[in-house]
Write a protein that holds these residues in place. Structure first.
Motif, short mmCIF file in Angstrom:
data_model
loop_
_atom_site.label_atom_id
_atom_site.label_comp_id
_atom_site.label_asym_id
_atom_site.label_seq_id
_atom_site.Cartn_x
_atom_site.Cartn_y
_atom_site.Cartn_z
N GLN A 1 -7.80 2.52 4.53
CA GLN A 1 -9.12 1.93 4.70
C GLN A 1 -9.13 0.53 4.08
OE1 GLN A 1 -12.06 3.67 6.13
NE2 GLN A 1 -12.48 1.48 6.28
N GLY A 2 -8.51 0.41 2.93
CA GLY A 2 -8.47 -0.88 2.25
C GLY A 2 -7.80 -1.95 3.09
N ASP B 1 -9.95 -2.77 6.19
CA ASP B 1 -11.08 -3.64 5.89
C ASP B 1 -10.62 -5.08 5.68
OD1 ASP B 1 -12.77 -1.12 3.86
OD2 ASP B 1 -12.80 -1.52 6.02
N GLY C 1 0.81 -1.21 0.00
CA GLY C 1 0.00 0.00 0.00
C GLY C 1 0.85 1.26 0.00
N LYS D 1 -7.61 6.26 1.62
CA LYS D 1 -8.25 5.12 0.93
C LYS D 1 -7.40 3.86 1.11
CE LYS D 1 -11.01 6.86 -2.93
NZ LYS D 1 -10.25 7.72 -3.86
#
Lengths: 308, 274, 410
Positions: C400-401, C404, C384, C397
């Motif tokens: 968050q990915g 999750d 990431g 984002k």
């Protein structure tokens, strides 16, 4: 050509003593190789298939949990896994195509030279393959470095600026393809050169008399007769490219942003960094299935032995 | 006439470009082995520098390089000879005897090749350890034989299939036994294939790292283990690893030159007129 | 038989019959490199003193864990003393690979007199302990630091960066000047290590107080945003560099400033090899609240299947004794031990100007996440972060990915 080759005769039923002795000789010839492959490769394959239905870490087999096919489902649900599959397919297609085109092309060119020159050049061309993969990835990593690398120096010379190289998601995979082609083309050259010796000179003579140019000779005479060799080459090189590991690990480690992660790198990370041995085995089995699906048809044709 | 001339120069241009592209990275490795670190990491590639033999001296001082060389020679020679013999026999057996199960076995060989290495390491380690092969050179020899057999068998099978049947028939009719026909008539014809398998199997074994490292112990390490040891946890010793690589390359290149002429000699020309 | 007893009886100046004899052979496993070369000298010394023969198996780093694991899981008994980083301790102890050293450290006949267990930093002991038992002797620590060319910064009228804004300003200045800051931002462990230090410097963490994954916390998002901003002023090629390449850029004068690992500093101050020897300054990684450092540790453990556990422990204790650790630091200045008595040692500091900075940074030293599921987290974060710095992905984002995908595992 009216000669028959070994594979084109119909299979006979063997009943005579001579035939039984024949059979024994055949078995004696085939057995040692079969045993070696069975012990070293088939046994681990069975182990891998069984292990892929469990969830465990290396060394903690006694704590393994049977999860049936959950590992396989996990693979298809993971976007990184899917990315690695895509990367592997793209890489294989690019590398295989370039290797075959360049390799066969160079072999044909070499054949048209005098024997001495051809041999010397072929020996030089064989060199990249003779170098350890560790060094190949080290030297190309060095060459691709924007500050010290030869590739960038050369690009600047011809006026190209701002090449992404290994640090750009799009160009990184291409850079690795180029390195792989550099390393593997000698394999094609060596085998294709050996394969070209089968074609009798009379055919080239006939083509020349017929007025055929270089390209027509290539496509109408050389390539058709080289078919069996080409099929074997595609099989071997293709399956090797699909399983590539050392080069990518040494050059980028899978990055940037997973753009060069291949199936083998993904499996390695699962096994040795994330300690998910069962999942890694499932990835390995999936890789095998992918190979069988992609290259299986070629295998069947080759074994049946096409007639001239 | 003009067309021929342009094809001639076009051909040479391609060959020269390919030659440069092949050779430059290798020259880079060789020159780096004579450079000190500060000469390797310059902004522009330098051709002028004060050469040093330190790297080569250190290669022998910091590792058991001579021992590695000996071990590599034993492993590569043994495994290659075994591969050539087994593969030639197997390819002959699978193609020339019209066996019903030939296809199954041949395909089995190729599936064997497709087995991912990651799944091979632990089982092989356990098996070899159980039979007392751990730490012996025999371990890597067997592993290399098995890893090289599939491609060798398939390659030689394609060569055997190209031999006209009449050749073997003629020898058998003349009173040769199967094996005599094999040695006297067929072997010379597939020699280019055997030569190719020889050099390919040898270079694979000579440069293989994983099994050569994991199945052996200090006394039986091979050259690639030595080269890899110059790559540290967070840094690479470029001078040392280049020097080690250069020394490791040389025997393979020499053997390559010798094997060349067998690969490209035409042998069927004139043997049988179709 | 006490180690001290042996050395008291033997007289090394006599040869032949008086030299200590032992029929013990120990096999030591670690990764190769300059540190291993320095250690070879120490091991030779030990062999001479005690007669114990040592097989020093120093191999390519990439293969060490596999080889250790293969041998320990199959119980071959090949290794007697192994080099283990903080990241492998959990895995090794879960699998039952390591011998319990808790009682051996209290036994003076094994450690030698004056070994002084209390002198070893508690942070090191914690890393190698599980469930109150000790499984390794903390030996070597390294942390990433900012390294800069004092002259280059002075000429630009800049000071060593302390806060995030300082760092951006300095890096931007040099980037506009043609170079930039050398950063190890390849997809790999280095960039995650730096993130861990930045979080610690901001009194933040990957997890919340109850241990749940908390990547969408504004502190974490800000940290990643800072990383993205800094990467814009990175030296050309930084997005593909590991510690090694950054070090080379500093060593050969291409980078006026960079972030690299203290384990590599020897090369920087080596007058023969480095263009900047003697010109460098060291500072902790830029921090929002307090300076922090990363505890990257290596220690000695004894495999449970070793056939010479006591002898192996004796060797380990000898290596971690004050005198020998000082000797190691003298042979290799990058070598920093867990001995608090050596932290301010003037002899060592003379050759290792970074020691005070390391001490300051490690005052707040954290490790990368070490839970069993942590590798998946660091792997996802490294990919990431790589996307954030090379493709300009949005930090919020990206986090968050990862949140999750992995929250359920913690």
């Amino acid at each position: 050509m009216t000669s028959t080759t070994a594979a084109s005769l119909p299979k006979k039923r063997h009943t005579s003593a001579y035939a039984r002795k024949d059979m024994r000789i055949a078995l004696f010839l085939i057995l040692p190789a079969t045993v070696a492959i069975f012990v070293v490769m088939i046994v681990p394959l069975v182990y891998a298939i069984i292990a892929s239905t469990f969830h465990y870490s290396l060394g903690q087999e006694d704590k393994a949990v049977f999860v049936f096919f959950e590992n396989y489902g996990k693979f298809f649900a993971d976007p990184v896994a899917m990315r690695s599959l895509l990367n592997t397919l793209i890489f294989t297609a690019l590398s295989l195509t370039l290797c075959m085109v360049i390799g066969v092309g160079i072999s044909v060119l070499l054949k048209s030279l005098s024997t001495r020159t051809g041999n010397v050049l072929r020996a030089i061309f064989a060199m990249p393959l003779l170098i350890s993969p560790i060094i190949v990835s080290l030297i190309w990593r060095y060459m691709y470095d924007p500050t010290y690398g030869l590739v960038y120096w050369f690009l600047e010379l011809i006026g190209i600026d701002g090449f992404g190289g290994l640090t750009n998601s799009v160009t990184a995979l291409i850079c690795i393809v180029i390195t792989d082609v550099w390393h593997a083309v000698p394999f094609i050259i060596l085998v294709a050169s050996a394969g070209l010796t089968v074609i009798p000179d009379e055919l080239y003579e006939a083509a020349r008399i017929d007025g055929a140019g270089a390209m027509r000779t290539l496509f109408n005479v050389t390539l058709p007769l080289l078919t069996k060799t080409l099929v074997v080459l595609i099989l071997i090189r293709g399956t090797d490219a699909f399983r590539i590991f050392d080069l990518i690990y040494g050059l980028t480690g899978g990055g940037p942003a997973n753009s060069t992660t291949s199936l083998s790198i993904y499996a390695y990370k699962q096994a040795y960094e994330n300690n998910q041995m069962g999942f890694a085995m499932a990835v390995a089995v999936i890789t095998l299935l992918g190979l069988v699906i992609l290259f299986g048809p070629l295998m069947r044709n080759s074994a049946r032995g096409k007639d001239d | 006439m003009l067309k021929r001339a342009t094809i001639g120069t076009g051909k040479w241009v391609l060959l020269i470009v390919f030659l440069l592209w092949t050779v430059i990275p290798i020259l880079l490795v060789i020159t780096n082995s004579f450079k000190k670190a500060k000469d390797i990491f310059t902004d522009t590639p330098t051709l002028i520098f004060t050469p040093t033999l330190d790297n080569f001296v250190n290669v022998f001082g910091k590792s058991d390089f001579a021992q590695y060389f000996l071990n590599s020679t034993v492993v590569a020679l043994c495994s290659t000879l075994v591969v050539v013999v087994l593969a030639t026999f197997a390819a002959y057996g699978l193609t020339s005897f019209q066996l019903r199960f030939a296809n199954t076995i041949a395909n089995g060989f190729l599936v064997g090749k497709l087995v991912p290495v990651i799944s091979m390491l632990l089982p092989i380690f356990v098996i070899f350890n159980a039979v007392g092969l751990r730490g012996s050179l025999v371990g890597p020899i067997i592993a290399h034989v098995a890893l090289n057999l599939p491609f060798a068998v398939w390659l030689l099978m394609s060569f055997f299939r190209d031999i006209p049947r009449e050749l073997e028939q003629a020898a058998l009719i003349d009173g040769c036994s199967r094996m005599q026909a094999f040695w006297r008539v067929l072997m010379p014809v597939v020699m280019p294939g055997i030569a190719a398998v020889f050099i390919l199997a040898m270079q694979y074994s000579w440069n293989e790292l994983l099994f050569s490292l994991q199945l052996t112990t200090l006394e039986t390490y091979t050259l690639p283990v030595g080269i890899a040891s110059f790559v540290g946890a967070i840094s690479v010793d470029w001078g040392l690893s280049s020097a080690a690589a250069t020394l490791t390359m040389v025997p393979m290149i020499i053997i390559g030159f010798f094997v060349q002429k067998y690969i490209a000699q035409g042998t069927t020309g004139g043997a049988v007129k179709g | 038989m006490a180690l001290t007893g042996l050395t008291a009886c033997s007289t090394p100046s006599d040869d032949g019959g008086d030299a200590p004899q032992s029929d013990v052979t120990l096999t030591v496993s670690r990764w190769s490199g300059p540190q291993a070369d320095a250690q070879q000298k120490l091991l030779d010394e030990y062999s001479k003193e005690t007669g114990v023969k040592i097989r020093f198996d120093s191999i390519d780093y990439g293969q060490v864990k596999q080889k250790q694991t293969l041998n320990m899981s199959t119980k071959t008994g090949e290794y007697d003393l192994i080099y283990v980083p903080e990241a492998w301790v959990g895995e090794y102890t879960d699998a039952g690979y390591l011998a319990d050293l808790t009682d051996m450290v209290k036994d003076e006949s094994l450690t030698g007199a004056g070994w002084d267990y209390a002198d070893i930093l508690q942070s090191g002991i914690d890393v190698y302990s599980r469930d109150g038992k000790l499984y390794g002797l903390p030996y070597f620590v390294q942390t990433p630091l900012v390294v800069y060319d004092k002259d280059a910064l002075a000429a630009a009228g800049l000071e060593a960066p302390a806060t995030w804004d300082d760092a951006i300003a300095v890096a931007k200045h040099f980037k506009e000047d043609g170079s930039g800051m050398a950063l190890p931002f390849r997809q790999g462990s280095a960039i995650v290590n730096i993130m861990a230090v930045l979080l610690a410097g901001d009194d933040a963490d990957f997890f919340d107080a109850s241990g749940k994954l908390d990547l969408t916390n504004p502190d974490v998002v800000d940290t990643v945003a800072f990383i993205q901003e800094l990467s814009k002023y990175g030296l050309e090629g930084s997005n593909g560099w590991h510690w090694d390449e950054v070090n080379k850029a500093l060593q050969f004068g291409q980078a006026p400033i960079g972030i690299t690992s203290s384990g590599l500093f020897t090369a920087l101050e080596n007058a023969d090899e480095s263009q900047v020897a003697g010109k460098l300054g060291y500072a902790p990684i830029p921090y929002a609240k307090t300076p922090a450092g990363l505890l990257q540790t290596w220690g000695w453990s004894v495999p449970a299947d070793s056939k010479n556990q006591e002898e192996a422990f004796k060797l380990g204790a000898w290596l971690t004794s004050k005198a020998i650790q000082k000797e190691m630091g003298t042979l290799d200045p990058s070598f920093i031990s867990f001995r608090s008595s050596l932290a301010d040692d003037p002899d060592l500091t003379a050759n290792a100007p970074w020691l005070p900075t390391v001490k300051a940074a490690l005052a707040k030293g954290v490790t990368v996440p070490l839970q069993p599921n942590a590798p998946a987290l660091t792997d996802a974060l490294s990919a990431g972060l790589s996307g954030v710095v090379t493709n300009g992905d949005d930090p919020a984002k990206m986090l968050q990915g990862v949140q999750d995908a992995l929250a359920s595992q913690f």
